[in-house]
Design an enzyme around this catalytic site. Structure first.
Site, PDB file in Angstrom:
ATOM      1  N   TRP A 118       0.823  -1.220   0.000  1.00 49.10           N
ATOM      2  CA  TRP A 118       0.000   0.000   0.000  1.00 49.10           C
ATOM      3  C   TRP A 118       0.853   1.264   0.000  1.00 49.10           C
ATOM      4  O   TRP A 118       0.328   2.350  -0.175  1.00 49.10           O
ATOM      5  CB  TRP A 118      -0.916   0.009   1.219  1.00 49.10           C
ATOM      6  CG  TRP A 118      -1.960  -1.061   1.240  1.00 49.10           C
ATOM      7  CD1 TRP A 118      -2.074  -2.141   0.381  1.00 49.10           C
ATOM      8  CD2 TRP A 118      -3.061  -1.169   2.152  1.00 49.10           C
ATOM      9  NE1 TRP A 118      -3.166  -2.893   0.716  1.00 49.10           N
ATOM     10  CE2 TRP A 118      -3.796  -2.329   1.804  1.00 49.10           C
ATOM     11  CE3 TRP A 118      -3.493  -0.403   3.233  1.00 49.10           C
ATOM     12  CZ2 TRP A 118      -4.935  -2.724   2.500  1.00 49.10           C
ATOM     13  CZ3 TRP A 118      -4.632  -0.797   3.926  1.00 49.10           C
ATOM     14  CH2 TRP A 118      -5.338  -1.945   3.565  1.00 49.10           C
TER      15      TRP A 118
ATOM     16  N   GLU B 168      11.955   2.332  -3.546  1.00 51.90           N
ATOM     17  CA  GLU B 168      11.670   3.655  -2.981  1.00 51.90           C
ATOM     18  C   GLU B 168      12.456   3.880  -1.693  1.00 51.90           C
ATOM     19  O   GLU B 168      12.865   5.003  -1.399  1.00 51.90           O
ATOM     20  CB  GLU B 168      10.150   3.813  -2.766  1.00 51.90           C
ATOM     21  CG  GLU B 168       9.432   4.005  -4.093  1.00 51.90           C
ATOM     22  CD  GLU B 168       8.019   3.455  -4.143  1.00 51.90           C
ATOM     23  OE1 GLU B 168       7.418   3.196  -3.081  1.00 51.90           O
ATOM     24  OE2 GLU B 168       7.508   3.271  -5.270  1.00 51.90           O
TER      25      GLU B 168
ATOM     26  N   GLY C 222       5.012   2.100 -10.806  1.00 47.30           N
ATOM     27  CA  GLY C 222       4.133   3.278 -10.803  1.00 47.30           C
ATOM     28  C   GLY C 222       4.082   4.025 -12.123  1.00 47.30           C
ATOM     29  O   GLY C 222       3.593   5.152 -12.180  1.00 47.30           O
TER      30      GLY C 222
ATOM     31  N   SER D  19       3.798  -1.978 -11.961  1.00 44.66           N
ATOM     32  CA  SER D  19       2.624  -1.744 -12.810  1.00 44.66           C
ATOM     33  C   SER D  19       1.842  -3.012 -13.126  1.00 44.66           C
ATOM     34  O   SER D  19       1.306  -3.156 -14.230  1.00 44.66           O
ATOM     35  CB  SER D  19       3.018  -1.003 -14.091  1.00 44.66           C
ATOM     36  OG  SER D  19       3.534   0.274 -13.781  1.00 44.66           O
TER      37      SER D  19
ATOM     38  N   GLY E 199       1.600  -2.570  -6.250  1.00 41.97           N
ATOM     39  CA  GLY E 199       1.527  -1.269  -5.587  1.00 41.97           C
ATOM     40  C   GLY E 199       0.171  -0.626  -5.819  1.00 41.97           C
ATOM     41  O   GLY E 199      -0.824  -0.979  -5.184  1.00 41.97           O
ATOM     42  N   GLY E 200       0.114   0.300  -6.758  1.00 40.03           N
ATOM     43  CA  GLY E 200      -1.097   1.079  -7.013  1.00 40.03           C
ATOM     44  C   GLY E 200      -2.367   0.245  -7.102  1.00 40.03           C
ATOM     45  O   GLY E 200      -3.399   0.598  -6.508  1.00 40.03           O
TER      46      GLY E 200
HETATM   47  P1  PGA Z   1       3.207  -0.387  -8.729  1.00 36.49           P
HETATM   48  O1  PGA Z   1       4.258  -0.589  -7.539  1.00 36.49           O
HETATM   49  O2  PGA Z   1       2.390  -1.663  -8.812  1.00 36.49           O
HETATM   50  O3  PGA Z   1       2.374   0.794  -8.329  1.00 36.49           O
HETATM   51  O4  PGA Z   1       3.977  -0.157  -9.983  1.00 36.49           O
HETATM   52  C1  PGA Z   1       4.850  -1.832  -7.293  1.00 36.49           C
HETATM   53  C2  PGA Z   1       5.773  -1.721  -6.114  1.00 36.49           C
HETATM   54  O5  PGA Z   1       6.414  -0.678  -5.951  1.00 36.49           O
HETATM   55  O6  PGA Z   1       5.881  -2.673  -5.312  1.00 36.49           O
END
Ligand code: PGA
Length: 252
Positions: A10, A96, A172, A213, A234-235
């Site tokens: 998240w 990140e 992302g 993604s 992620g998203g």
């Molecule tokens: P995303 O992020 O699915 O938004 O690209 C994946 C992640 O950073 O684990």
């Protein structure tokens, strides 16, 4: 056969109230997919509330990071003991964290060791940047991250470690790696690194997730690849109408 896993990262999203609402909406859909390991990784502040809601389900909980010391004067940090009280998994070395918070292969290594020592399941993230990819350095970078991140790590078997291959350029951006491309890095770089660091059997047992993604649209393609055992999402993990179909797509 490796059991597929789908984990939702998240990131820095959802207050406690918002987390409760999302989990309430996710649980029915996720509970129906019991042949997949399902993991939610909310922010620290929501872990306790989400843990209470997941009691009695097979859906598991993960933290997005942790420090390696068990306790002490480390203002702002969260220890493996604290994470262990609520979670089974912990994401380590997300790009990140490496980009914005100064994590290095060495800190990743300490955290992986601490997670294992405390009986947590680390999901160690590796992946190349766009510049590294374009310079043809993917294999070199990912294999360095594998060797350094796992230096001195001892494993009884491959079930206690997870690797997430997350090309930084795919995170992302809406631009996922191709299924073939991601599978190739896992098959040609990540599993061979595991075989060298541990042994051939472990390299075949460790679950390797793809991240970057992942969506309801591309999940099926990714999951049909022989070396991709699931996804770190992620998203799309914040959207019930994406995350539940992604989890369903992971059924073998
Ligand atoms: P995303 O992020 O699915 O938004 O690209 C994946 C992640 O950073 O684990």
């Amino acid at each position: 056969m490796r059991k597929p896993i789908v984990a939702g990262n998240w990131k820095m999203n959802k207050t406690v109230a918002e987390s409760r609402q999302l989990v309430a909406e996710l649980v029915p859909g996720l509970q129906a997919v019991d042949s997949v390991e399902r993991v939610l990784c909310p922010p620290f502040t929501s872990l306790m509330a989400v843990a209470a809601m997941l009691e009695g389900t097979e859906i598991r909980l993960g933290a997005q990071d942790m420090y390696w010391e068990a306790s002490g004067a480390y203002t702002g940090e969260v220890s493996p003991l604290m994470v262990k009280e609520l979670c089974q998994y912990v994401i380590i070395g997300h790009s990140e964290r490496r980009t914005y918070f100064g994590e290095t292969d060495e800190t990743v290594n300490r955290k992986v060791k601490a997670a294992l020592a405390h009986g947590l399941l680390p999901i160690m993230c590796v992946g190349e940047t766009l510049a590294e990819n374009e310079a043809g350095r993917t294999a070199e970078v990912v294999s360095r991250q594998m060797r350094a991140g796992l230096a001195g790590v001892e494993l009884k078997d491959g079930k206690s470690l997870y690797i997430a291959y997350e090309p930084v350029w795919a995170i992302g951006t809406g631009r996922a790696a191709t299924a073939d491309g991601a599978n190739k890095v896992i098959a040609d770089v990540i599993r061979p690194a595991l075989a060298t660091l541990f042994n051939a059997q472990i390299s075949q047992e460790v679950r390797v997730l793809y991240g970057g993604s992942v969506s309801g649209k591309n999940a099926t393609d990714l999951f049909t690849m022989p070396d991709i055992d699931g996804a770190l999402v992620g998203g799309a993990s914040l959207k019930v109408e994406e995350f539940v179909p992604i989890t369903r797509a992971a059924v073998k």
